[in-house]
Design a protein around this motif. Sequence first.
Motif, PDB file in Angstrom:
ATOM      1  N   ALA A 103       0.793  -1.218   0.263  1.00 56.68           N
ATOM      2  CA  ALA A 103       0.469   0.027   0.038  1.00 56.68           C
ATOM      3  C   ALA A 103       1.304   1.240  -0.084  1.00 56.68           C
ATOM      4  O   ALA A 103       0.179   2.252  -0.665  1.00 56.68           O
ATOM      5  CB  ALA A 103      -0.958  -0.165   1.150  1.00 56.68           C
ATOM      6  N   GLU A 158       1.543   2.256  -5.268  1.00 57.60           N
ATOM      7  CA  GLU A 158       1.069   1.417  -6.394  1.00 57.60           C
ATOM      8  C   GLU A 158       1.551   0.819  -7.229  1.00 57.60           C
ATOM      9  O   GLU A 158       1.903  -0.101  -7.821  1.00 57.60           O
ATOM     10  CB  GLU A 158      -0.461   2.081  -6.096  1.00 57.60           C
ATOM     11  CG  GLU A 158      -1.198   1.970  -5.194  1.00 57.60           C
ATOM     12  CD  GLU A 158      -2.664   2.236  -5.891  1.00 57.60           C
ATOM     13  OE1 GLU A 158      -2.892   2.466  -7.275  1.00 57.60           O
ATOM     14  OE2 GLU A 158      -3.990   2.761  -4.590  1.00 57.60           O
ATOM     15  N   GLU A 159       3.139   1.871  -8.067  1.00 61.02           N
ATOM     16  CA  GLU A 159       2.876   2.453  -9.203  1.00 61.02           C
ATOM     17  C   GLU A 159       4.207   0.653  -8.866  1.00 61.02           C
ATOM     18  O   GLU A 159       5.199   0.162 -10.195  1.00 61.02           O
ATOM     19  CB  GLU A 159       3.743   3.359  -9.533  1.00 61.02           C
ATOM     20  CG  GLU A 159       4.771   3.960  -8.594  1.00 61.02           C
ATOM     21  CD  GLU A 159       4.473   4.928  -7.060  1.00 61.02           C
ATOM     22  OE1 GLU A 159       4.296   5.730  -7.040  1.00 61.02           O
ATOM     23  OE2 GLU A 159       2.778   4.494  -6.922  1.00 61.02           O
ATOM     24  N   ASN A 183      -7.264  -1.660   3.444  1.00 65.12           N
ATOM     25  CA  ASN A 183      -7.600  -1.350   2.075  1.00 65.12           C
ATOM     26  C   ASN A 183      -8.325  -0.977   0.824  1.00 65.12           C
ATOM     27  O   ASN A 183      -8.710  -0.861  -0.132  1.00 65.12           O
ATOM     28  CB  ASN A 183      -6.017  -1.399   1.185  1.00 65.12           C
ATOM     29  CG  ASN A 183      -4.762  -0.693   1.824  1.00 65.12           C
ATOM     30  OD1 ASN A 183      -4.661  -0.748   1.922  1.00 65.12           O
ATOM     31  ND2 ASN A 183      -4.580  -2.127   2.437  1.00 65.12           N
ATOM     32  N   LYS A 194     -10.337   2.651   1.280  1.00 69.04           N
ATOM     33  CA  LYS A 194      -9.447   3.784   0.755  1.00 69.04           C
ATOM     34  C   LYS A 194      -8.213   3.292  -0.403  1.00 69.04           C
ATOM     35  O   LYS A 194      -7.914   4.380  -1.410  1.00 69.04           O
ATOM     36  CB  LYS A 194      -8.530   4.240   1.555  1.00 69.04           C
ATOM     37  CG  LYS A 194      -7.316   2.794   2.352  1.00 69.04           C
ATOM     38  CD  LYS A 194      -7.438   3.434   3.789  1.00 69.04           C
ATOM     39  CE  LYS A 194      -5.885   2.839   4.346  1.00 69.04           C
ATOM     40  NZ  LYS A 194      -5.664   3.277   5.401  1.00 69.04           N
ATOM     41  N   ASN A 195      -7.581   1.843  -0.585  1.00 69.30           N
ATOM     42  CA  ASN A 195      -6.702   2.309  -1.719  1.00 69.30           C
ATOM     43  C   ASN A 195      -7.006   0.136  -2.794  1.00 69.30           C
ATOM     44  O   ASN A 195      -6.643  -0.333  -2.053  1.00 69.30           O
ATOM     45  CB  ASN A 195      -5.467   2.401  -0.718  1.00 69.30           C
ATOM     46  CG  ASN A 195      -3.920   1.752  -1.828  1.00 69.30           C
ATOM     47  OD1 ASN A 195      -4.284   1.446  -3.316  1.00 69.30           O
ATOM     48  ND2 ASN A 195      -2.746   2.512  -1.488  1.00 69.30           N
ATOM     49  N   GLN A 196      -7.836   0.656  -2.852  1.00 71.62           N
ATOM     50  CA  GLN A 196      -8.541  -1.005  -3.595  1.00 71.62           C
ATOM     51  C   GLN A 196      -7.640  -1.468  -4.478  1.00 71.62           C
ATOM     52  O   GLN A 196      -7.674  -2.533  -5.037  1.00 71.62           O
ATOM     53  CB  GLN A 196      -9.756  -0.274  -4.365  1.00 71.62           C
ATOM     54  CG  GLN A 196     -10.614   0.196  -4.001  1.00 71.62           C
ATOM     55  CD  GLN A 196     -12.434   0.962  -5.158  1.00 71.62           C
ATOM     56  OE1 GLN A 196     -12.290   0.798  -6.396  1.00 71.62           O
ATOM     57  NE2 GLN A 196     -13.496   0.897  -4.797  1.00 71.62           N
ATOM     58  N   GLN A 197      -6.595  -0.646  -5.479  1.00 70.18           N
ATOM     59  CA  GLN A 197      -6.449  -1.576  -5.701  1.00 70.18           C
ATOM     60  C   GLN A 197      -4.982  -1.902  -5.863  1.00 70.18           C
ATOM     61  O   GLN A 197      -4.302  -3.881  -5.030  1.00 70.18           O
ATOM     62  CB  GLN A 197      -4.903  -0.458  -6.932  1.00 70.18           C
ATOM     63  CG  GLN A 197      -4.004  -1.196  -7.830  1.00 70.18           C
ATOM     64  CD  GLN A 197      -4.214  -2.380  -9.326  1.00 70.18           C
ATOM     65  OE1 GLN A 197      -5.777  -1.922  -9.936  1.00 70.18           O
ATOM     66  NE2 GLN A 197      -3.700  -3.859  -8.773  1.00 70.18           N
ATOM     67  N   SER A 198      -4.489  -1.609  -3.775  1.00 72.79           N
ATOM     68  CA  SER A 198      -3.967  -2.468  -3.371  1.00 72.79           C
ATOM     69  C   SER A 198      -3.990  -3.940  -2.509  1.00 72.79           C
ATOM     70  O   SER A 198      -4.109  -4.769  -2.259  1.00 72.79           O
ATOM     71  CB  SER A 198      -3.466  -1.908  -2.114  1.00 72.79           C
ATOM     72  OG  SER A 198      -2.882  -0.916  -2.322  1.00 72.79           O
TER      73      SER A 198
END
Length: 697
Positions: free
Chosen positions: A118, A121-122, A155, A158-162
């Motif tokens: 988290a 992300e990149e 996540n 708040k941080n869907q890709q994680s």
Amino acid sequence: SHVTVKIKLTQHLPLRGPKNQIIKMFSHFTAVTEQGDGHLIHYKKLEMVGLRVLQFLKQTERIRNTLLHDSRANEHKASYTVFHAAVDFLMSFCECEAHYRDLFVKKEVFEFLVSCIALAEEVPISKLLVAIFKNNNMRINLQFVDQLVRAIEDNFSKNQQSALNAMIVLKSMVTTFAESIETRDNGNIIMLRFMEQNTESRIENPYIPMAAEAFRDAVEFMVADNERIVSYMRKLEQDSKLELERRQTGTTTMNLESKPKEQTARKKKTASGGSGSQHLSQSYLGEGGAGSGSASGSSSAGSPQHSATRLAAASDLERDGEDDLVSSAVASDAEDEAGEKLAEQEKAAFGTGRLDLKDFFASSFQLAAIELVIRCSSFGFNKTVLKQFSKSIAESQLGRDDPEEGQEGVLDDGGHDDEDDDEGIVARQKYFRHLIFWTQIQDNLINIPLIVQDAFMRMMCILLKPHEIEDMLHNRFTSKQRRLRTIATKPTDTVLMLLSWFVEYFRRYPELHLFKSRISPVVEAIDERVNYELSPYFMRDHVFLLLIQALMAYNSQRTWGKDWFQNSIRGGHDDQLVPHSDQQFADLVRRHAFHASEKEGEQQGSTPAQKEGDNIDDDDGGANMTDILGDLFQVLFQQRDWAAEDWGVDQELMQVIKTILSLNLCNSAEKQQAKKCLQKLGVGLDEDFQNSNQRDG
């Protein structure tokens, strides 16, 4: 003279030189590892250097942003930093030197890598974790699973890709080439924690929707993805039509422009040819006329040599005219062939576009959860996981916090669950029926992404055996009915709902292949395990198998075509599907039952609807009735926008169509359409589908 100096102020530290050197170093050792010398690198402990570089992700914000900055990155070129170089090296090291992965599964190292997911992300930290666990038979412990489940929960909002990356890492822990005791134990551990968390969050953000509220929220969660897919399909279809019209317009314009030129050239050629012949004849006559008074002149004018010359000139003119006709005929044939090619290109272009699944978080997360369940269950062979899944279904629907109320709900089902369900088969049968009901409520059939519906159906076809699905199709709700293998006297609502789902499924079938030629990661996971040569007499696709099973169940339940003295027809009253409301579906799920209670049905008006349906034939002669089979065969045999061979389903579609023809459910027009479809798929010659009179001439 003046000296101009431009200074660009940034918040980054002056570390460009060291960053480039580190990137070059890791790129070099990545190549060394991939060429087979990774064991030599291990002795220098370079994997420890890579982990030390990743520790800078937890430094101050200024240092982290400086190392994450790439001045050469732009819209067309992705950023590549020291973290990317370190991750690429560690991924290659784990893939090429699998026996040195023990360092990365130590508790402190694993916790550090999970915490880094988290932070940036990149940086593909999740891909590194996937490389560590993929195709690895090492045992995992519950602490690893707890770390990843906690990362998903923290996540998800708040941080869907994680959260999706953590789910992918969890899935990689049960991704192996072959089945073993270790992988089954890993599946048991993951599903134990996974289903516990799914039950705890059964109402809000569950991994697999099981409660009534979760089914409702799941539609709202995925409807945005479906709208984007539908809009893309429309755009693709419009672009294809515009391109076809543009090409046809261009071809027509070229033909219209070329025809006057050809006609003008032909006239000029004819005129020049005529004047030439006339000049020839006049010259010949002139020679004769000049010496007309002499005998030699008259004899030369009528000589065979001059006659042959005139015939040759005339034949040349005729040959030129024939060449013009032949060239025009060839041009028209070429135009026809070009038109056919354009039409074929227009058909093939539909459905060949590709979308990136990672841009659709809701669908990607749901597919990842379904794939995890399938892999943990060892594709239906791990009974421990099947029991855990069934237990979660019952607890989520009945409510684990209030077991007494749940027991009352079971009793209200009319005594259909009077036997023990130790293996959880009945619970999974109920859940499969709930999923089918779910697709038929209001506009859920068109609001839920078809790729997700496909994955749910495949999951239940794996978690249930064929005879268990057959019991559900025949509404064998009691142990006595299952033991006697009773056949329903008319098509059951389960069969009718499933056939109705297949109508929409095959109507939108090209939509399934917008992401992958093999539909989704769920289908690819099944293909990895079911790896064998496809027999010409076998179907491997679970959805096709479910279609054949539903049609066979309908064939044994249908009331038409069995007795000469019956007045019932296909698409009659017995084939009509009675709609259900949201309240009825919610009651069905909350009571963990096969069907809604009669009391609830009367309150919601289902019984009057059925009574009203009894008089459909008397009111309007059946004009408002739907022929489900007719609609199904129409969309299945058309296949105008399908690329079956590219999608790898052409051989199976042949077997599906042949099996349908053997059931004698099609009328004469549908049989002809099915035979034409078989011909397009490459089965047999034209005479194979003709009757004896047509073959004899």
